[in-house]
Design an enzyme around this catalytic site. Structure first.
Site, mmCIF file in Angstrom:
data_model
loop_
_atom_site.group_PDB
_atom_site.id
_atom_site.type_symbol
_atom_site.label_atom_id
_atom_site.label_comp_id
_atom_site.label_asym_id
_atom_site.label_seq_id
_atom_site.Cartn_x
_atom_site.Cartn_y
_atom_site.Cartn_z
ATOM 1 N N HIS A 126 -17.158 3.115 -8.774
ATOM 2 C CA HIS A 126 -15.745 2.698 -8.666
ATOM 3 C C HIS A 126 -14.956 3.383 -9.594
ATOM 4 O O HIS A 126 -13.616 2.837 -9.707
ATOM 5 C CB HIS A 126 -15.660 1.251 -9.033
ATOM 6 N N LYS B 203 -1.438 -5.174 -11.276
ATOM 7 C CA LYS B 203 -2.837 -4.376 -11.288
ATOM 8 C C LYS B 203 -3.213 -4.502 -12.981
ATOM 9 O O LYS B 203 -2.395 -4.918 -13.734
ATOM 10 C CB LYS B 203 -2.896 -2.827 -10.881
ATOM 11 N N ARG B 204 -4.426 -4.428 -13.204
ATOM 12 C CA ARG B 204 -5.119 -4.438 -14.657
ATOM 13 C C ARG B 204 -4.073 -3.446 -15.483
ATOM 14 O O ARG B 204 -3.602 -2.362 -15.164
ATOM 15 C CB ARG B 204 -6.318 -3.588 -14.890
ATOM 16 N N LYS C 146 -3.134 3.820 -14.690
ATOM 17 C CA LYS C 146 -2.393 3.185 -14.027
ATOM 18 C C LYS C 146 -1.064 3.490 -14.191
ATOM 19 O O LYS C 146 -0.100 3.220 -13.189
ATOM 20 C CB LYS C 146 -2.703 1.796 -13.753
ATOM 21 N N THR D 206 -6.769 -1.427 -4.224
ATOM 22 C CA THR D 206 -6.922 -2.205 -2.704
ATOM 23 C C THR D 206 -5.697 -2.905 -2.863
ATOM 24 O O THR D 206 -5.337 -3.449 -1.873
ATOM 25 C CB THR D 206 -8.087 -3.151 -3.012
ATOM 26 N N LYS E 201 -2.967 -4.119 0.328
ATOM 27 C CA LYS E 201 -2.411 -5.396 0.587
ATOM 28 C C LYS E 201 -1.105 -5.423 0.794
ATOM 29 O O LYS E 201 -0.304 -6.196 1.777
ATOM 30 C CB LYS E 201 -2.814 -6.343 -0.429
HETATM 31 C C1 GFP Z 1 -11.744 -0.436 -9.643
HETATM 32 C C2 GFP Z 1 -11.183 0.904 -9.238
HETATM 33 C C3 GFP Z 1 -10.164 0.991 -8.221
HETATM 34 C C4 GFP Z 1 -10.884 0.398 -6.938
HETATM 35 C C5 GFP Z 1 -11.704 -0.882 -7.172
HETATM 36 C C6 GFP Z 1 -12.517 -1.470 -6.004
HETATM 37 O O1 GFP Z 1 -10.966 -1.439 -9.849
HETATM 38 O O2 GFP Z 1 -9.588 2.020 -7.917
HETATM 39 O O3 GFP Z 1 -10.147 0.248 -5.778
HETATM 40 O O4 GFP Z 1 -12.651 -0.884 -8.514
HETATM 41 O O5 GFP Z 1 -13.420 -0.304 -5.767
HETATM 42 F F1 GFP Z 1 -10.678 1.394 -10.501
HETATM 43 P P1 GFP Z 1 -10.195 -1.899 -10.985
HETATM 44 O O6 GFP Z 1 -10.817 -2.456 -11.966
HETATM 45 O O7 GFP Z 1 -9.189 -0.592 -11.507
HETATM 46 O O8 GFP Z 1 -9.111 -3.005 -10.490
#
Ligand code: GFP
Length: 831
Positions: A373, A564-565, A570, A674, A678
């Site tokens: 990921h 987002k985080r 980001k 994701t 949404k």
């Molecule tokens: C992580 C990645 C994202 C990805 C998600 C699910 O999430 O790009 O969409 O995993 O695969 F960084 P975050 O911890 O960044 O939210």
């Protein structure tokens, strides 16, 4: 010892005696029974909390028959099961989703109304379990929803953290973390099964011995034992009777306390072992800057994986023959956290079941698959050999042997290429000897996938390039998705109603049907209705924020949202520089406030407690907000809202209200995203870089319905190769200089010019994620957004086309891709 013995079970159909609360009458009766006989509360004295509990338990009872039938039928059919191993499941609130899946929403509403209670009031009372950080954990939750909806035999395995992700508060604009006590009142959604607890071992040493046949064998003699207690959550599928399981493990001491020590009066020592054991499932991501913190994290990982494997083999599978294991289960590794499962299965097969190495390895490799990921090298986990050897001595031996065999293959394939051998070794030598978990996962799995097309490509070309050269067929892509049940049907009833009327109700579990919406983009009356829904969603959000945070906002504005985080890659900083630029232009008289498009910029973001830069950025956003929101020059046309403690509950309200979705990571850094999906599905237009799944969103919605800006990944790479100098951008761009100087001027920090030096000097002299390089393109594109938003008709048309063209991003499609490309587990709908 309690007496044992077998009791003859009743053979008649149990439904003769009891029935599920699926009618208004039976629902009412079960609700009252729960309240009175299970909770001991009289209806007239009940508080909201009691009523919510009773309601949740009633809905849970309505799922039990399906849950039991699903397990029985899958066992009888010897169905292949998907076991999704994940350290996080960010489930969000449960009640509405359970009602939707069981089709009991109206039954519940009526039953409660007859008791003079209001369903929505009780729903609002729910607190969500925060058992995840962000995208990774939320993806796992969407996936188990889709697995159930598609009637695939599946179990989610994870940890029942006593404290989930911290509750964020702001004190003088700074993030302060509060513990998330989500279990204080108990969770009505879980079913504990202490009788199915399993033992998990740690520490000790290994021994060689010869077995009865004279063969040399190894056994692990552990020094410490912990009990893993399963808590089951039912995962109902939409429009199917199947109810799958999410099994979360809680740690307990094997002997809760020593009675002799207790009786001697040394109460503290008597419970110490208990505390140590229970720490394992205490918190999500314990701080790991200390050696103790690191050890605890590795313990968590092994704890839940060992318990899950044991549970699957002994309780679910109940089969002595493990040679066909790959036909019966697939263990999906969600990121590297569960990778210790690879040597654990090897240990079971070798040491407990007596298989030879080659057979054990063949079974193991065919049973595991790995999803990565990330693209950030620092996010790829490594565990020091010291720690691993101390905690899991047998596993380290197995890892060494796996590595030896693997490097043998590398040498055979690339004779004389010792540099490559060193690069590919599962064991890194520097800065300390450590196990590279992503490499172990890759070697130990049949398939490795990234989570968006670009990500999978970069994974194969950059992060794991040596591995994809060796095993090209091992690498594949599955683009992420989100569940339309939660993120459309439940969160956006206005839009859902409109869709039902326009294209029928079938879209909820067949999101490709959204394509039928396409012609409606050109229908003026539909556009008006669509706009009205968006407006109503903004008003609903404004009411919620007033109530939840005391934040007052205008509903009539462009809603520009970044949630987002908080992480530098980001680039929340880029968004903030844009806001400061808008303000600076008005202060300098370049733009009249009355000419500004009224805009509400919403941030939602938590920073990891130990991540200083992220926390400084939060502070800066809050300080800028305090000034901008009260600046008379702006005449209220620019507002920043940063509600604390962004979570799934808030997301469900906020996303349907958004006009503009901010997906502005540096290209090549966000694996997928994701949230971006949404927003598009709820009719927001994206301003985004060519990163992660943005690429696929743009391809589907078309360039004219997407605001693309910034460098693409090859351009980022080229700039990095040339040498990136952020200051040069500051020097030539007056707008950028204006924004940065305004922050440095002390305007946002009561005249203190050094307050944000940490952030600003990093931007000017380091800027690892190239905020300054993309600034001009971003701000110019935002100016285009403003113009575009003023053309209501064209904007709405684009928004509708975003909905119509993004059905691809349902997690049902992701799951289908996993099934076709990786899992090959057929659906087993129960009767
Ligand atoms: C992580 C990645 C994202 C990805 C998600 C699910 O999430 O790009 O969409 O995993 O695969 F960084 P975050 O911890 O960044 O939210």
């Amino acid at each position: 010892e309690p007496p044992t013995g077998s009791v003859q079970p009743v053979t008649e159909n149990i439904e003769r005696f009891i029935s599920s609360p699926t009618t208004v009458e039976s629902f009412k009766s079960e609700f009252c029974r729960q309240l009175r006989y299970e909770q001991g509360v009289d209806l007239v004295d009940a508080r909201t909390e009691d009523l919510y509990q009773a309601l949740a338990r009633t809905v849970r009872s309505a799922m039990v028959d399906g849950w039991i039938a699903t397990q029985a039928s899958h066992r009888a059919a010897k169905a292949k099961t998907v076991a999704y191993l994940s350290a996080e499941f960010l489930m969000g609130p449960q009640l509405e989703n359970a009602l939707l899946s069981t089709a009991l929403t109206e039954v519940a509403r009526t039953a409660l109304a007859e008791l003079e209670l209001d369903l929505d009031e009780l729903t609002a009372y729910e607190t969500e379990p925060g058992l995840g950080n962000g995208g990774l954990g939320r993806l796992a939750a969407c996936f188990i929803d889709s697995l159930a909806a598609k009637s695939i035999p599946a179990i989610g395995y994870g940890i029942r953290y006593e404290y989930g992700i911290f509750r964020q508060t702001f004190v003088d604009g700074r993030q302060v973390e509060q513990p998330d006590r989500w279990l204080v009142k108990g969770s009505p959604w879980e079913l504990a099964q202490p009788e199915n607890s399993v033992t998990v071992n740690f520490g000790g040493h290994t021994e060689q011995y010869t077995d009865e046949t004279g063969a040399p064998r190894t056994r692990w003699v552990p020094a410490e034992q912990v009990l893993a207690v399963p808590y089951n959550y039912m995962v109902p599928g939409f429009e199917t009777r199947n109810v799958n399981t999410l099994r979360l493990w809680s740690a307990k001491a094997t002997d809760a306390f020593d009675l002799q020590i207790f009786n001697s009066g040394d109460y503290e020592s008597a419970v110490r072992r208990q505390t140590v054991a229970e720490n394992i499932s205490k918190v999500l991501y314990p701080e790991d800057s200390t050696p103790q913190g690191k050890e605890l994290r590795l313990k968590q990982q092994y704890f839940f994986v060992a318990a899950s494997l044991r549970d699957y083999l002994d309780t679910v599978l109940r089969d002595d023959d493990l040679s066909t294991l790959p036909e019966r289960v697939v263990f999906q590794l969600n990121d590297t956290h569960p990778v210790i499962g690879v040597p654990e299965l090897m240990r079971i097969l070798l040491d407990e079941r007596g298989l030879g190495w080659d057979e054990a390895w063949d079974i193991t490799r065919r049973t595991f698959n790995y999803t990565c990921h990330t693209l950030l090298p620092e996010a790829l986990e490594v565990w020091s050999v010291d720690l691993l050897g101390r905690l899991l001595p047998r596993h380290l031996e197995i890892i060494y042997r796996i590595n030896e065999d693997f490097l043998g293959l590398v040498r055979e394939t690339y004779p004389g290429d010792e540099l490559r051998v060193r690069r590919m070794s599962i064991i890194q030598e520097r800065p300390e000897r450590a196990v590279r978990m992503a490499f172990l996962a890759t070697v130990g799995s049949t398939k490795v996938n990234g989570v968006a097309a670009l990500h999978s490509q970069l994974l194969a070309d950059k992060v794991l390039d040596d591995f994809s050269a060796l095993w090209p067929e091992k690498f594949t892509n599955v683009t992420n998705g989100v569940t339309p049940r939660r993120f459309m049907r439940l969160s956006n009833p206005g839009l859902s109603g409109l869709l039902d009327e326009a294209i029928g109700t079938g879209w909820t579990n067949d999101l490709a049907q959204l394509a039928k919406l396409e012609p409606f983009a050109d229908d003026a009356s539909f556009r008006a209705e669509f706009r009205a829904v968006k407006q109503a969603n903004k008003e609903r959000f404004v009411r919620l924020l007033a109530q939840r945070d005391g934040i007052e906002l205008p509903a009539d504005a462009l809603y520009d949202v970044m949630v987002k985080r908080l992480h530098e890659y980001k680039r929340q900083m880029l968004k903030l520089l844009h806001v400061v630029t808008l303000y600076d232009r008005v202060l300098k008289g370049e733009v009249k406030a009355s000419d500004l498009q009224p805009r509400v910029v919403v941030f939602g973001a938590k920073a990891a407690p130990g991540y200083k830069m992220a926390k400084e950025i939060i502070h800066l956003i809050n300080r800028v907000a305090a000034v901008v929101n009260n600046a008379p020059e702006l005449e209220g046309r620019l507002r920043i809202a940063f509600p604390a403690n962004y979570n799934v509950t808030l997301a469900e309200r906020l996303i349907p209200a958004a006009d503009l979705s901010e997906q502005i990571s540096l290209a090549g850094k966000e694996a997928s995203g994701t949230g971006n999906m949404k927003f598009a599905l709820n009719g927001a237009l994206t301003i985004g870089t060519d990163d992660g799944a943005n690429v696929e969103i743009r391809q589907l919605v078309g360039d004219e319905n997407f605001f693309l800006f910034g460098m693409d990944e090859p351009a980022v790479q080229a700039l990095e190769d040339r040498g990136y100098n952020p200051t040069s951008y500051y020097e030539v761009d007056a707008g950028l200089r204006g924004a940065i100087d305004l922050i440095s001027s002390g305007l946002f920090s009561d005249g203190d010019r050094t307050a944000f030096e940490f952030v600003i000097s990093d931007l000017l002299y380091k800027d690892r994620f190239m905020v300054l390089a993309d600034y001009r393109s971003y701000v110019d594109t935002q100016d285009r957004v403003e113009v575009a938003y003023r053309d209501e008709d064209a904007w709405t048309r684009s928004a509708i086309l975003n909905v119509a063209r993004t059905g691809f991003f349902t997690s049902d499609r992701s799951i289908q891709d996993y099934l076709d490309r990786i899992w090959h587990a057929p659906a087993k709908p129960i009767a």
